[in-house]
Design a protein around this motif. Structure first.
Motif, PDB file in Angstrom:
ATOM      1  N   VAL A 123      36.012 -28.630 -26.997  1.00 32.26           N
ATOM      2  CA  VAL A 123      34.604 -29.021 -26.876  1.00 32.26           C
ATOM      3  C   VAL A 123      34.290 -29.854 -28.120  1.00 32.26           C
ATOM      4  O   VAL A 123      34.680 -29.470 -29.234  1.00 32.26           O
ATOM      5  CB  VAL A 123      33.713 -27.761 -26.828  1.00 32.26           C
ATOM      6  CG1 VAL A 123      32.238 -28.140 -26.912  1.00 32.26           C
ATOM      7  CG2 VAL A 123      33.972 -26.964 -25.550  1.00 32.26           C
ATOM      8  N   THR A 124      33.616 -30.968 -27.947  1.00 33.77           N
ATOM      9  CA  THR A 124      33.270 -31.794 -29.115  1.00 33.77           C
ATOM     10  C   THR A 124      32.094 -31.183 -29.876  1.00 33.77           C
ATOM     11  O   THR A 124      31.348 -30.358 -29.337  1.00 33.77           O
ATOM     12  CB  THR A 124      32.879 -33.226 -28.701  1.00 33.77           C
ATOM     13  OG1 THR A 124      31.641 -33.167 -27.989  1.00 33.77           O
ATOM     14  CG2 THR A 124      33.949 -33.881 -27.833  1.00 33.77           C
ATOM     15  N   ASP A 125      31.928 -31.623 -31.136  1.00 35.31           N
ATOM     16  CA  ASP A 125      30.819 -31.130 -31.954  1.00 35.31           C
ATOM     17  C   ASP A 125      29.476 -31.359 -31.265  1.00 35.31           C
ATOM     18  O   ASP A 125      28.600 -30.496 -31.264  1.00 35.31           O
ATOM     19  CB  ASP A 125      30.797 -31.844 -33.318  1.00 35.31           C
ATOM     20  CG  ASP A 125      31.972 -31.424 -34.197  1.00 35.31           C
ATOM     21  OD1 ASP A 125      32.857 -30.697 -33.706  1.00 35.31           O
ATOM     22  OD2 ASP A 125      31.996 -31.831 -35.374  1.00 35.31           O
ATOM     23  N   GLU A 126      29.335 -32.552 -30.692  1.00 31.94           N
ATOM     24  CA  GLU A 126      28.071 -32.890 -30.048  1.00 31.94           C
ATOM     25  C   GLU A 126      27.817 -32.008 -28.827  1.00 31.94           C
ATOM     26  O   GLU A 126      26.713 -31.492 -28.629  1.00 31.94           O
ATOM     27  CB  GLU A 126      28.075 -34.368 -29.637  1.00 31.94           C
ATOM     28  CG  GLU A 126      26.688 -34.856 -29.249  1.00 31.94           C
ATOM     29  CD  GLU A 126      26.710 -36.244 -28.640  1.00 31.94           C
ATOM     30  OE1 GLU A 126      27.807 -36.825 -28.518  1.00 31.94           O
ATOM     31  OE2 GLU A 126      25.627 -36.742 -28.276  1.00 31.94           O
ATOM     32  N   GLU A 127      28.873 -31.840 -28.016  1.00 32.78           N
ATOM     33  CA  GLU A 127      28.732 -30.978 -26.835  1.00 32.78           C
ATOM     34  C   GLU A 127      28.373 -29.556 -27.257  1.00 32.78           C
ATOM     35  O   GLU A 127      27.562 -28.882 -26.608  1.00 32.78           O
ATOM     36  CB  GLU A 127      30.042 -30.971 -26.031  1.00 32.78           C
ATOM     37  CG  GLU A 127      30.335 -32.288 -25.320  1.00 32.78           C
ATOM     38  CD  GLU A 127      31.790 -32.452 -24.935  1.00 32.78           C
ATOM     39  OE1 GLU A 127      32.114 -33.462 -24.276  1.00 32.78           O
ATOM     40  OE2 GLU A 127      32.631 -31.596 -25.295  1.00 32.78           O
ATOM     41  N   TRP A 128      28.980 -29.117 -28.342  1.00 28.46           N
ATOM     42  CA  TRP A 128      28.703 -27.765 -28.844  1.00 28.46           C
ATOM     43  C   TRP A 128      27.225 -27.596 -29.168  1.00 28.46           C
ATOM     44  O   TRP A 128      26.579 -26.646 -28.738  1.00 28.46           O
ATOM     45  CB  TRP A 128      29.558 -27.491 -30.089  1.00 28.46           C
ATOM     46  CG  TRP A 128      29.373 -26.101 -30.622  1.00 28.46           C
ATOM     47  CD1 TRP A 128      28.527 -25.710 -31.611  1.00 28.46           C
ATOM     48  CD2 TRP A 128      30.033 -24.910 -30.149  1.00 28.46           C
ATOM     49  NE1 TRP A 128      28.625 -24.358 -31.805  1.00 28.46           N
ATOM     50  CE2 TRP A 128      29.530 -23.838 -30.928  1.00 28.46           C
ATOM     51  CE3 TRP A 128      30.983 -24.647 -29.153  1.00 28.46           C
ATOM     52  CZ2 TRP A 128      29.964 -22.525 -30.734  1.00 28.46           C
ATOM     53  CZ3 TRP A 128      31.408 -23.337 -28.968  1.00 28.46           C
ATOM     54  CH2 TRP A 128      30.899 -22.302 -29.744  1.00 28.46           C
ATOM     55  N   ARG A 129      26.678 -28.567 -29.899  1.00 32.40           N
ATOM     56  CA  ARG A 129      25.267 -28.481 -30.295  1.00 32.40           C
ATOM     57  C   ARG A 129      24.354 -28.477 -29.078  1.00 32.40           C
ATOM     58  O   ARG A 129      23.410 -27.689 -28.985  1.00 32.40           O
ATOM     59  CB  ARG A 129      24.906 -29.662 -31.196  1.00 32.40           C
ATOM     60  CG  ARG A 129      25.288 -29.463 -32.653  1.00 32.40           C
ATOM     61  CD  ARG A 129      24.704 -30.542 -33.565  1.00 32.40           C
ATOM     62  NE  ARG A 129      25.297 -31.855 -33.342  1.00 32.40           N
ATOM     63  CZ  ARG A 129      24.760 -32.823 -32.623  1.00 32.40           C
ATOM     64  NH1 ARG A 129      23.593 -32.633 -32.035  1.00 32.40           N
ATOM     65  NH2 ARG A 129      25.369 -33.973 -32.465  1.00 32.40           N
ATOM     66  N   ILE A 130      24.658 -29.376 -28.139  1.00 31.68           N
ATOM     67  CA  ILE A 130      23.787 -29.508 -26.956  1.00 31.68           C
ATOM     68  C   ILE A 130      23.786 -28.221 -26.127  1.00 31.68           C
ATOM     69  O   ILE A 130      22.732 -27.713 -25.734  1.00 31.68           O
ATOM     70  CB  ILE A 130      24.240 -30.703 -26.088  1.00 31.68           C
ATOM     71  CG1 ILE A 130      24.027 -32.009 -26.863  1.00 31.68           C
ATOM     72  CG2 ILE A 130      23.496 -30.729 -24.765  1.00 31.68           C
ATOM     73  CD1 ILE A 130      24.738 -33.208 -26.252  1.00 31.68           C
ATOM     74  N   VAL A 131      24.978 -27.677 -25.883  1.00 30.98           N
ATOM     75  CA  VAL A 131      25.068 -26.485 -25.035  1.00 30.98           C
ATOM     76  C   VAL A 131      24.464 -25.263 -25.746  1.00 30.98           C
ATOM     77  O   VAL A 131      23.793 -24.442 -25.116  1.00 30.98           O
ATOM     78  CB  VAL A 131      26.519 -26.233 -24.574  1.00 30.98           C
ATOM     79  CG1 VAL A 131      26.624 -24.931 -23.783  1.00 30.98           C
ATOM     80  CG2 VAL A 131      27.022 -27.397 -23.717  1.00 30.98           C
ATOM     81  N   CYS A 132      24.683 -25.158 -27.061  1.00 30.48           N
ATOM     82  CA  CYS A 132      24.058 -24.058 -27.811  1.00 30.48           C
ATOM     83  C   CYS A 132      22.543 -24.147 -27.699  1.00 30.48           C
ATOM     84  O   CYS A 132      21.846 -23.140 -27.503  1.00 30.48           O
ATOM     85  CB  CYS A 132      24.458 -24.109 -29.287  1.00 30.48           C
ATOM     86  SG  CYS A 132      26.097 -23.459 -29.627  1.00 30.48           S
ATOM     87  N   ASP A 133      22.041 -25.368 -27.824  1.00 29.46           N
ATOM     88  CA  ASP A 133      20.607 -25.590 -27.729  1.00 29.46           C
ATOM     89  C   ASP A 133      20.084 -25.152 -26.367  1.00 29.46           C
ATOM     90  O   ASP A 133      19.070 -24.453 -26.248  1.00 29.46           O
ATOM     91  CB  ASP A 133      20.335 -27.082 -27.967  1.00 29.46           C
ATOM     92  CG  ASP A 133      18.861 -27.348 -28.206  1.00 29.46           C
ATOM     93  OD1 ASP A 133      18.267 -26.590 -28.986  1.00 29.46           O
ATOM     94  OD2 ASP A 133      18.327 -28.293 -27.597  1.00 29.46           O
ATOM     95  N   MET A 134      20.782 -25.547 -25.316  1.00 33.18           N
ATOM     96  CA  MET A 134      20.375 -25.170 -23.960  1.00 33.18           C
ATOM     97  C   MET A 134      20.440 -23.663 -23.770  1.00 33.18           C
ATOM     98  O   MET A 134      19.674 -23.076 -23.001  1.00 33.18           O
ATOM     99  CB  MET A 134      21.290 -25.854 -22.922  1.00 33.18           C
ATOM    100  CG  MET A 134      21.119 -27.357 -22.827  1.00 33.18           C
ATOM    101  SD  MET A 134      22.513 -28.126 -21.935  1.00 33.18           S
ATOM    102  CE  MET A 134      21.903 -28.096 -20.274  1.00 33.18           C
ATOM    103  N   GLY A 135      21.381 -23.023 -24.451  1.00 35.64           N
ATOM    104  CA  GLY A 135      21.570 -21.587 -24.306  1.00 35.64           C
ATOM    105  C   GLY A 135      20.620 -20.765 -25.165  1.00 35.64           C
ATOM    106  O   GLY A 135      20.606 -19.532 -25.087  1.00 35.64           O
ATOM    107  N   GLY A 136      19.850 -21.472 -26.004  1.00 34.14           N
ATOM    108  CA  GLY A 136      18.858 -20.768 -26.809  1.00 34.14           C
ATOM    109  C   GLY A 136      19.439 -20.075 -28.023  1.00 34.14           C
ATOM    110  O   GLY A 136      18.883 -19.091 -28.509  1.00 34.14           O
ATOM    111  N   VAL A 137      20.563 -20.601 -28.535  1.00 34.37           N
ATOM    112  CA  VAL A 137      21.121 -20.041 -29.769  1.00 34.37           C
ATOM    113  C   VAL A 137      21.302 -21.164 -30.794  1.00 34.37           C
ATOM    114  O   VAL A 137      21.388 -22.336 -30.433  1.00 34.37           O
ATOM    115  CB  VAL A 137      22.477 -19.337 -29.540  1.00 34.37           C
ATOM    116  CG1 VAL A 137      22.334 -18.199 -28.564  1.00 34.37           C
ATOM    117  CG2 VAL A 137      23.523 -20.321 -29.061  1.00 34.37           C
ATOM    118  N   THR A 138      21.366 -20.776 -32.051  1.00 37.22           N
ATOM    119  CA  THR A 138      21.549 -21.758 -33.118  1.00 37.22           C
ATOM    120  C   THR A 138      23.034 -22.079 -33.270  1.00 37.22           C
ATOM    121  O   THR A 138      23.852 -21.165 -33.386  1.00 37.22           O
ATOM    122  CB  THR A 138      21.016 -21.198 -34.453  1.00 37.22           C
ATOM    123  OG1 THR A 138      19.715 -20.672 -34.208  1.00 37.22           O
ATOM    124  CG2 THR A 138      20.948 -22.279 -35.493  1.00 37.22           C
ATOM    125  N   ALA A 139      23.331 -23.369 -33.244  1.00 37.24           N
ATOM    126  CA  ALA A 139      24.737 -23.796 -33.304  1.00 37.24           C
ATOM    127  C   ALA A 139      25.381 -23.394 -34.630  1.00 37.24           C
ATOM    128  O   ALA A 139      24.725 -23.329 -35.644  1.00 37.24           O
ATOM    129  CB  ALA A 139      24.842 -25.306 -33.137  1.00 37.24           C
TER     130      ALA A 139
END
Length: 139
Positions: A123-139
DNA sequence: GCCAACGTTGGC
DNA sequence: GCCAACGTTGGC
């Protein structure tokens, strides 16, 4: 630190079972695919990953951390197969469904979308941030 | 339950 | 080394 995604059928090994293992973690065994194995060989202790439920749920449900580097898979005598150990870090406030990932143009290149059958993937860094954001957790 | 996509196996 | 056959995965 690098980011990954681990896919599991909840009927076989679920997020709840993973969390119940706590800090001890658990072998991510049973992988019999060279690509997936090679990614596990690339992992370092401390790398983080998404825990994805396939089939019935089709959603990212939590975050895990690699707690042991690749070692022989204890479920087979075949020395080709190795696996890492992972432990649960925290559940998502709300799961991020495959639909949500597919409908976000920023995530159109995710391996989850491009190669749905690969069970361990980067998973790329950017994808990680986006999905964490959608999941309601802090990356 | 079906089917597409993909990986693996084995014959040539 | 190629390719057909087969098995498995996972989304729908």
């Amino acid at each position: 630190m690098r980011y990954w995604l681990f896919k599991s059928e909840p009927a076989t090994w679920s997020w709840d079972q993973q969390m119940a293992k706590g800090e001890a973690g658990e072998e991510w065994d049973g992988v019999r695919n060279y690509q997936a194995r090679n990614f596990m060989r690339d992992m370092a202790v401390g790398d983080r990953g998404f825990f994805y439920h396939s089939q019935t749920e089709k959603a990212v449900v939590g975050i895990v951390e690699v707690c042991a580097e690749a070692h022989p898979d204890s479920t087979t005598d075949d020395d080709r197969w190795e696996c890492v150990d992972i432990k649960a870090v925290q559940p998502f406030a709300h799961p991020v469904s495959l639909d949500m990932v597919k409908n976000d143009p920023r995530l159109s290149e995710m391996v989850l979308v491009r190669n749905s059958r690969l069970s361990v993937q980067p998973v790329t860094d950017e994808e990680w941030r986006i999905v964490c954001d959608m999941g309601g957790v802090t990356a």
